[in-house]
Write a protein that holds these residues in place. Sequence first.
Motif, PDB file in Angstrom:
ATOM      1  N   GLY A  45       0.820  -1.209   0.000  1.00 37.88           N
ATOM      2  CA  GLY A  45       0.000   0.000   0.000  1.00 37.88           C
ATOM      3  C   GLY A  45       0.852   1.256   0.000  1.00 37.88           C
ATOM      4  N   LEU A  46       1.861   1.219   0.836  1.00 36.89           N
ATOM      5  CA  LEU A  46       2.724   2.392   0.953  1.00 36.89           C
ATOM      6  C   LEU A  46       3.519   2.618  -0.335  1.00 36.89           C
ATOM      7  N   ARG A  47       3.889   1.528  -0.975  1.00 37.56           N
ATOM      8  CA  ARG A  47       4.628   1.627  -2.235  1.00 37.56           C
ATOM      9  C   ARG A  47       3.744   2.249  -3.303  1.00 37.56           C
ATOM     10  N   CYS A  48       2.496   1.845  -3.325  1.00 37.43           N
ATOM     11  CA  CYS A  48       1.508   2.403  -4.257  1.00 37.43           C
ATOM     12  C   CYS A  48       1.404   3.913  -4.043  1.00 37.43           C
ATOM     13  N   PHE A  49       1.306   4.323  -2.805  1.00 38.34           N
ATOM     14  CA  PHE A  49       1.228   5.734  -2.438  1.00 38.34           C
ATOM     15  C   PHE A  49       2.495   6.470  -2.887  1.00 38.34           C
ATOM     16  N   TYR A  50       3.620   5.873  -2.576  1.00 36.67           N
ATOM     17  CA  TYR A  50       4.921   6.468  -2.863  1.00 36.67           C
ATOM     18  C   TYR A  50       5.097   6.774  -4.346  1.00 36.67           C
ATOM     19  N   TYR A  51       4.790   5.810  -5.189  1.00 38.06           N
ATOM     20  CA  TYR A  51       4.953   6.012  -6.626  1.00 38.06           C
ATOM     21  C   TYR A  51       3.908   6.961  -7.196  1.00 38.06           C
ATOM     22  N   LEU A  52       2.707   6.870  -6.687  1.00 38.16           N
ATOM     23  CA  LEU A  52       1.674   7.791  -7.171  1.00 38.16           C
ATOM     24  C   LEU A  52       2.072   9.227  -6.860  1.00 38.16           C
ATOM     25  N   VAL A  53       2.562   9.460  -5.644  1.00 38.43           N
ATOM     26  CA  VAL A  53       2.960  10.811  -5.258  1.00 38.43           C
ATOM     27  C   VAL A  53       4.066  11.325  -6.176  1.00 38.43           C
ATOM     28  N   GLN A  54       5.004  10.449  -6.508  1.00 41.24           N
ATOM     29  CA  GLN A  54       6.075  10.869  -7.415  1.00 41.24           C
ATOM     30  C   GLN A  54       5.514  11.230  -8.784  1.00 41.24           C
ATOM     31  N   ASP A  55       4.592  10.423  -9.269  1.00 45.35           N
ATOM     32  CA  ASP A  55       3.988  10.691 -10.575  1.00 45.35           C
ATOM     33  C   ASP A  55       3.172  11.986 -10.533  1.00 45.35           C
ATOM     34  N   LEU A  56       2.482  12.218  -9.421  1.00 41.16           N
ATOM     35  CA  LEU A  56       1.688  13.441  -9.297  1.00 41.16           C
ATOM     36  C   LEU A  56       2.591  14.671  -9.278  1.00 41.16           C
ATOM     37  N   LYS A  57       3.678  14.581  -8.551  1.00 43.02           N
ATOM     38  CA  LYS A  57       4.609  15.711  -8.476  1.00 43.02           C
ATOM     39  C   LYS A  57       5.167  16.022  -9.855  1.00 43.02           C
ATOM     40  N   CYS A  58       5.543  14.987 -10.559  1.00 45.81           N
ATOM     41  CA  CYS A  58       6.053  15.123 -11.930  1.00 45.81           C
ATOM     42  C   CYS A  58       5.045  15.875 -12.786  1.00 45.81           C
ATOM     43  N   PHE A  59       3.823  15.451 -12.682  1.00 40.45           N
ATOM     44  CA  PHE A  59       2.715  16.005 -13.449  1.00 40.45           C
ATOM     45  C   PHE A  59       2.545  17.479 -13.132  1.00 40.45           C
ATOM     46  N   VAL A  60       2.483  17.800 -11.854  1.00 37.91           N
ATOM     47  CA  VAL A  60       2.243  19.175 -11.437  1.00 37.91           C
ATOM     48  C   VAL A  60       3.447  20.062 -11.722  1.00 37.91           C
ATOM     49  N   PHE A  61       4.650  19.561 -11.473  1.00 38.11           N
ATOM     50  CA  PHE A  61       5.850  20.366 -11.719  1.00 38.11           C
ATOM     51  C   PHE A  61       5.966  20.718 -13.201  1.00 38.11           C
ATOM     52  N   SER A  62       5.589  19.798 -14.061  1.00 39.28           N
ATOM     53  CA  SER A  62       5.605  20.101 -15.497  1.00 39.28           C
ATOM     54  C   SER A  62       4.596  21.190 -15.829  1.00 39.28           C
ATOM     55  N   LEU A  63       3.379  21.044 -15.337  1.00 39.73           N
ATOM     56  CA  LEU A  63       2.334  22.028 -15.627  1.00 39.73           C
ATOM     57  C   LEU A  63       2.725  23.403 -15.099  1.00 39.73           C
ATOM     58  N   ILE A  64       3.078  23.463 -13.835  1.00 39.78           N
ATOM     59  CA  ILE A  64       3.393  24.746 -13.208  1.00 39.78           C
ATOM     60  C   ILE A  64       4.696  25.309 -13.756  1.00 39.78           C
ATOM     61  N   GLY A  65       5.677  24.439 -13.878  1.00 41.93           N
ATOM     62  CA  GLY A  65       6.981  24.894 -14.351  1.00 41.93           C
ATOM     63  C   GLY A  65       6.914  25.496 -15.737  1.00 41.93           C
ATOM     64  N   LEU A  66       6.207  24.846 -16.646  1.00 42.42           N
ATOM     65  CA  LEU A  66       6.108  25.349 -18.017  1.00 42.42           C
ATOM     66  C   LEU A  66       5.214  26.578 -18.090  1.00 42.42           C
ATOM     67  N   HIS A  67       4.121  26.555 -17.349  1.00 43.40           N
ATOM     68  CA  HIS A  67       3.169  27.660 -17.450  1.00 43.40           C
ATOM     69  C   HIS A  67       3.751  28.947 -16.886  1.00 43.40           C
ATOM     70  N   PHE A  68       4.458  28.844 -15.772  1.00 42.90           N
ATOM     71  CA  PHE A  68       4.976  30.027 -15.088  1.00 42.90           C
ATOM     72  C   PHE A  68       6.480  30.219 -15.285  1.00 42.90           C
ATOM     73  N   LYS A  69       7.098  29.304 -15.996  1.00 49.61           N
ATOM     74  CA  LYS A  69       8.554  29.356 -16.214  1.00 49.61           C
ATOM     75  C   LYS A  69       9.289  29.504 -14.890  1.00 49.61           C
ATOM     76  N   ILE A  70       8.941  28.638 -13.964  1.00 51.79           N
ATOM     77  CA  ILE A  70       9.700  28.576 -12.717  1.00 51.79           C
ATOM     78  C   ILE A  70      10.159  27.148 -12.530  1.00 51.79           C
ATOM     79  N   GLN A  71      11.221  26.979 -11.777  1.00 52.47           N
ATOM     80  CA  GLN A  71      11.673  25.647 -11.420  1.00 52.47           C
ATOM     81  C   GLN A  71      11.138  25.330 -10.045  1.00 52.47           C
ATOM     82  N   PRO A  72      10.083  24.497  -9.963  1.00 53.73           N
ATOM     83  CA  PRO A  72       9.437  24.297  -8.669  1.00 53.73           C
ATOM     84  C   PRO A  72      10.320  23.612  -7.654  1.00 53.73           C
ATOM     85  N   ILE A  73      11.281  22.837  -8.090  1.00 56.48           N
ATOM     86  CA  ILE A  73      12.039  22.045  -7.118  1.00 56.48           C
ATOM     87  C   ILE A  73      13.150  22.891  -6.524  1.00 56.48           C
TER      88      ILE A  73
END
Lengths: 146, 200
Positions: free
Chosen positions: A118-146
């Motif tokens: 269960g925790l592994r499922c959570f762990y990978y999903l969170v990584q995929d979600l972050k990837c998704f959001v960082f791409s959207l926000i990073g490209l839209h606002f031209k910032i490096q979120p990390i």
Amino acid sequence: MSDDFYLRYYVGHKGKFGHEFLEFEFRPDGKLRYANNSNYKKDTLIRKETYVNRSVIEELKRIVNDSDIMKEDDAVWPPPDRVGRQELEIVLGEEHISFTTSKIGSLIDINNSRDPDGLRCFYYLVQDLKCFVFSLIGLHFKIQPI
Amino acid sequence: SVFKQNIKKIMSGGDVEVEVNDIDDVSGVVMDEEPDEAETVERIKSGVRVRKGRGFNEASERISMQEGEYDTVDSQQNGDPGPARSVEGWILFITNVHEESQEDTMYDLFREYGSVKNMHLNLDRRTGYAKGYALVEYETFNEAKSALQELDGRDLLGHKLHVDWAFVKGPLKKRGNNNRTSSTTIKTISGTGRSTYRRR
């Protein structure tokens, strides 16, 4: 099957440099909110918001569905602690999950936990979600979120 | 509950954002969604049949999301529906990307319609294969529009790509039927594993 969808993720802790956190939220109307706060070296709070298109929301739903996270349960996951806290809240159709756990250091922590799958499922999903959001926000606002 | 209080805080005008100003000036567009959005979130949360997780019993950090002002890209202030420009260009969102897709293949597809300023072909963090979506940025609307029209439906490794705008200027219209009955039985699964049934 209802179309309803909402997703929010938070990770953070309160410590020497104040309340450091990352949080993002997708609302049913397509609004994506992103906040990143740290007082380390007097960094300011970053807050961005934008509306994403229907296809972005649909893809997010697909990612969530494919992860099977809605089948999991945080009952025996390590609870939030001094080191940190994660929250994942999702409404998908007729189900609403609201999971909390501590920060996850690595796969070793997961393998040693009471619910590694269960925790592994959570762990990978969170990584995929972050990837998704960082791409959207990073490209839209031209910032490096990390 | 904690989040109900927070929702009320939003609805009292705490952080209704600038991009939905001058509602009266925009005719024919459903802009009154914005102040109701918090209500919508509340509604869909209360309309579920199954709830699961510790988060329902714990105080949350979600308050950090609700306070303060959020930056937007200027183009999202006028509110009529349609694609929104990003800070430096126009971004397309591509889905149904085959997991074995490679960046250079994607790039070759899209460079035909303009100069690709940015491309993200994100990987599944567990498998290392393409996750299934990509983002492509062009500097001009016409390049992006042209790529969208020509590549939407294009075959890539046996999958038909879906190409659309990534960002839009205002809230998505509600769709589907949300005719929930006013009386719903909610099953709540608490952290201890007990199930309780509650009729609302």
